[in-house]
Design a protein around this motif. Structure first.
Motif, PDB file in Angstrom:
ATOM      1  N   HIS A 208       0.803  -1.213   0.000  1.00  0.00           N
ATOM      2  CA  HIS A 208       0.000   0.000   0.000  1.00  0.00           C
ATOM      3  C   HIS A 208       0.841   1.271   0.000  1.00  0.00           C
ATOM      4  CE1 HIS A 208      -3.558  -2.480   0.593  1.00  0.00           C
ATOM      5  NE2 HIS A 208      -2.954  -3.074   1.605  1.00  0.00           N
ATOM      6  N   ASP A 210       1.228   3.692   2.168  1.00  0.00           N
ATOM      7  CA  ASP A 210       2.043   3.949   3.356  1.00  0.00           C
ATOM      8  C   ASP A 210       3.379   3.215   3.275  1.00  0.00           C
ATOM      9  OD1 ASP A 210      -0.471   4.929   3.956  1.00  0.00           O
ATOM     10  OD2 ASP A 210      -0.277   4.493   6.084  1.00  0.00           O
ATOM     11  N   ARG A 240      -4.297   2.834  -0.720  1.00  0.00           N
ATOM     12  CA  ARG A 240      -4.152   2.810   0.729  1.00  0.00           C
ATOM     13  C   ARG A 240      -4.892   1.606   1.294  1.00  0.00           C
ATOM     14  NH1 ARG A 240      -6.281   6.913   3.631  1.00  0.00           N
ATOM     15  NH2 ARG A 240      -7.822   7.418   2.040  1.00  0.00           N
ATOM     16  N   SER A 244      -7.947   2.899   6.288  1.00  0.00           N
ATOM     17  CA  SER A 244      -7.140   4.110   6.491  1.00  0.00           C
ATOM     18  C   SER A 244      -8.053   5.326   6.453  1.00  0.00           C
ATOM     19  CB  SER A 244      -6.069   4.237   5.407  1.00  0.00           C
ATOM     20  OG  SER A 244      -5.236   3.101   5.395  1.00  0.00           O
TER      21      SER A 244
END
Length: 414
Positions: A208, A210, A240, A244
Motif C-alpha cells: 500500500h 504507506d 491505501r 485508512s
C-alpha cells in the motif's frame, strides 16, 4: 552449518562476502546460476540454532535471506536478529513474482528490507540489485530527466464517481497504449474511503501507499513487478489499506519522482479526500488537475468552495480542467454552462449510466461488458490528455465509425 567460497566482486576489487540464509541449498544453487562464477556465496542453514551468531562478516558483506512465502515469517525474525547482532550489514530479500509468493515479498518490505532479488528475473537484473544493495550511495544518484505526466483527479465532494472514472480511464489507457510503449499506467488511489478502486478492478492489493512511502528510496521496476497489485489488463494499482482514515503526513515528493520514472503515465485519484489533506507537493508537481462534479446544487456549491481554497498559482498555467459526471442537459445547468459559470475548460461530460453499477456489482468494468457504451466513448477526449501515447483503435465497420463520430456529442441517458 555453513559453506563458503573465497571470491570477490569484479566491480570494486574489494573482498566481498555474499551470505545466503536459507533452509536448504536449492536456493543457493538457483542464485549461483544467476551470478558470475567469481562472485562470492556463503551458505548458512537458516534453521540451525545460533545461525546468526555464526555469521562472520566484514565491511563488504551482503546478507541474502529467503523470503519465499513459506519462509517469510522465519526470515523476518532473522532480519530482526541480524539488526541486533550486526546492524551495519546490508540485507536483501530473495523471492519470486508468482502470485503464491507475493506475500513473502510484502513481508520483506514490511520488515524494512528495501532490495528484492527476484529469482524469476534474468541474471543481469539480479546482479544489478546486488550491486546496488552493496553500494547504498547509488540509491541517492540523480534520477533520469524523463518524467511521466501526473494527473490529479479531485472530486469536489464525496460521491462524484471519481473512483469509477479513474478505474475506467486508466484501464482504457492501458489497453490503448502505443505498441512501442513498454511501460504501464499507474493508478495511485489516495481517495476516501480507501480501497474502493481495488473493488472496482476486482483485484487484491497487499502493498500500500504507506509502505511505498517508507520504501520510496528503493522503488524500482522489480518492486513494482513483485509487490504492486496489477489488473489482468496490465494496469498497476497503488492504494491505501482499507480502513485508512486519512493520508499519512509524510512528504510524497521522492515517491512521486520514483513512480513517474517507472510508468508511462500516472493518475492520482483523490475522490472524497478533503483538500486540506492533499499534500502540497502533489498539487505543485501535477501536470494537470481535473475537478469532478455533477450538476446538483450541493456539488456546485462545493466546486465554488474548492476553487476558493486552492493554493495561489494552481489556476495558472492551464492545469485546471472540469469533468461533469452524470451530465443531464434536461435536469438543470448543462456541462458547458457549468464550465462557463466557473471559468474552467470543460474536458468531458459523462452520462449517467446505470449499467456502470450493474457491472461494478459483479466486479467487472464496463470495458468488459459493454465496450461501446456511451460512458466509455465520453472518456475518449480525456485519453490523449492523460497519456499522449495512447492510440485509440481504428474503427473497422460502419457501426464503429458512426460511434466514434458521435462520441463527442451529448448523450441522453433516458
Amino acid at each position: 552449518m555453513l559453506f563458503a567460497t573465497a571470491r570477490h566482486l569484479p566491480s570494486s576489487g574489494l573482498p566481498m562476502n555474499v551470505v545466503v540464509f536459507a533452509s536448504d541449498r536449492e536456493l543457493l544453487s538457483r542464485l549461483a546460476a544467476k551470478l558470475p562464477p567469481h562472485w562470492p556465496l556463503t551458505y548458512h542453514d537458516a534453521g540451525f540454532p545460533g545461525a546468526v551468531q555464526q555469521l562472520r562478516a566484514g565491511v563488504q558483506t551482503l546478507v541474502l535471506l529467503d523470503f519465499h512465502a513459506a519462509r517469510a515469517a522465519a526470515s523476518a525474525e532473522l532480519v530482526r536478529q541480524i539488526r541486533q547482532f550486526r546492524p551495519e550489514l546490508a540485507m536483501v530479500a530473495v523471492g519470486a513474482t508468482g502470485a503464491a509468493q507475493l506475500e513473502g515479498v510484502v513481508t520483506a518490505l514490511r520488515v524494512g528490507l528495501r532490495d528484492i532479488v527476484d529469482l524469476d528475473a534474468d541474471a543481469e537484473e539480479v546482479q544489478a540489485v546486488l550491486l546496488r544493495a552493496s553500494a547504498p550511495a547509488a540509491a541517492s544518484a540523480p534520477e533520469r530527466a524523463r518524467k511521466a505526466p501526473l494527473t490529479l483527479l479531485l472530486g469536489v465532494r464525496p460521491g462524484m464517481g471519481t473512483s469509477t472514472l479513474a478505474a475506467h480511464l486508466c484501464a482504457l489507457a492501458q489497453q490503448q497504449r502505443a505498441p512501442e510503449n513498454t511501460q504501464d499506467v499507474l493508478l495511485l488511489d489516495m481517495g476516501q474511503p480507501a480501497g474502493d478502486v481495488a473493488l472496482y478492478l476486482n483485484i487484491e492489493s497487499r502493498f500500500h501507499y504507506d509502505e511505498a512511502l517508507r520504501s520510496a528510496s528503493r522503488i524500482d521496476a522489480t518492486l513494482v513487478r513483485t509487490a504492486m497489485a496489477r489488473h489482468p489488463g496490465g494496469l498497476v494499482l497503488l492504494d491505501r489499506a482499507v480502513g485508512s482514515e486519512s493520508l499519512p503526513p509524510s512528504d510524497p515528493g521522492l515517491l512521486l519522482k520514483r513512480l513517474c520514472g517507472l510508468f508511462c503515465s500516472v493518475l492520482c485519484e483523490l475522490g472524497g479526500t478533503p483538500l486540506r489533506q492533499v499534500p502540497g507537493v502533489l498539487l505543485e508537481s501535477a501536470d494537470a488537475i481535473w475537478l469532478v462534479t455533477d450538476g446538483a446544487i450541493a456539488s456546485l456549491v462545493s466546486l465554488d468552495q474548492l476553487l476558493k481554497q486552492l493554493p495561489a498559482g494552481v489556476r495558472e498555467g492551464g492545469r485546471l480542467g472540469l469533468i461533469v459526471n452524470r451530465s443531464d442537459e434536461e435536469a438543470g445547468m448543462g456541462a458547458a454552462q457549468i464550465a462557463e459559470r466557473f471559468d474552467l475548460p470543460l474536458l468531458a461530460a459523462l452520462p449517467e449510466r446505470p449499467r456502470l453499477r450493474a457491472s461494478a456489482s459483479q466486479g467487472r468494468l464496463l470495458l468488459d461488458d459493454a465496450p461501446r457504451d456511451p460512458y466509455l466513448r465520453a472518456l475518449v477526449p480525456l485519453l490523449a490528455r492523460f497519456d499522449p501515447s495512447t492510440r485509440p483503435p481504428q474503427a473497422q465497420g460502419l457501426r464503429d465509425r458512426l460511434a466514434n463520430a458521435l462520441s463527442s456529442l451529448r448523450w441522453k441517458t433516458k
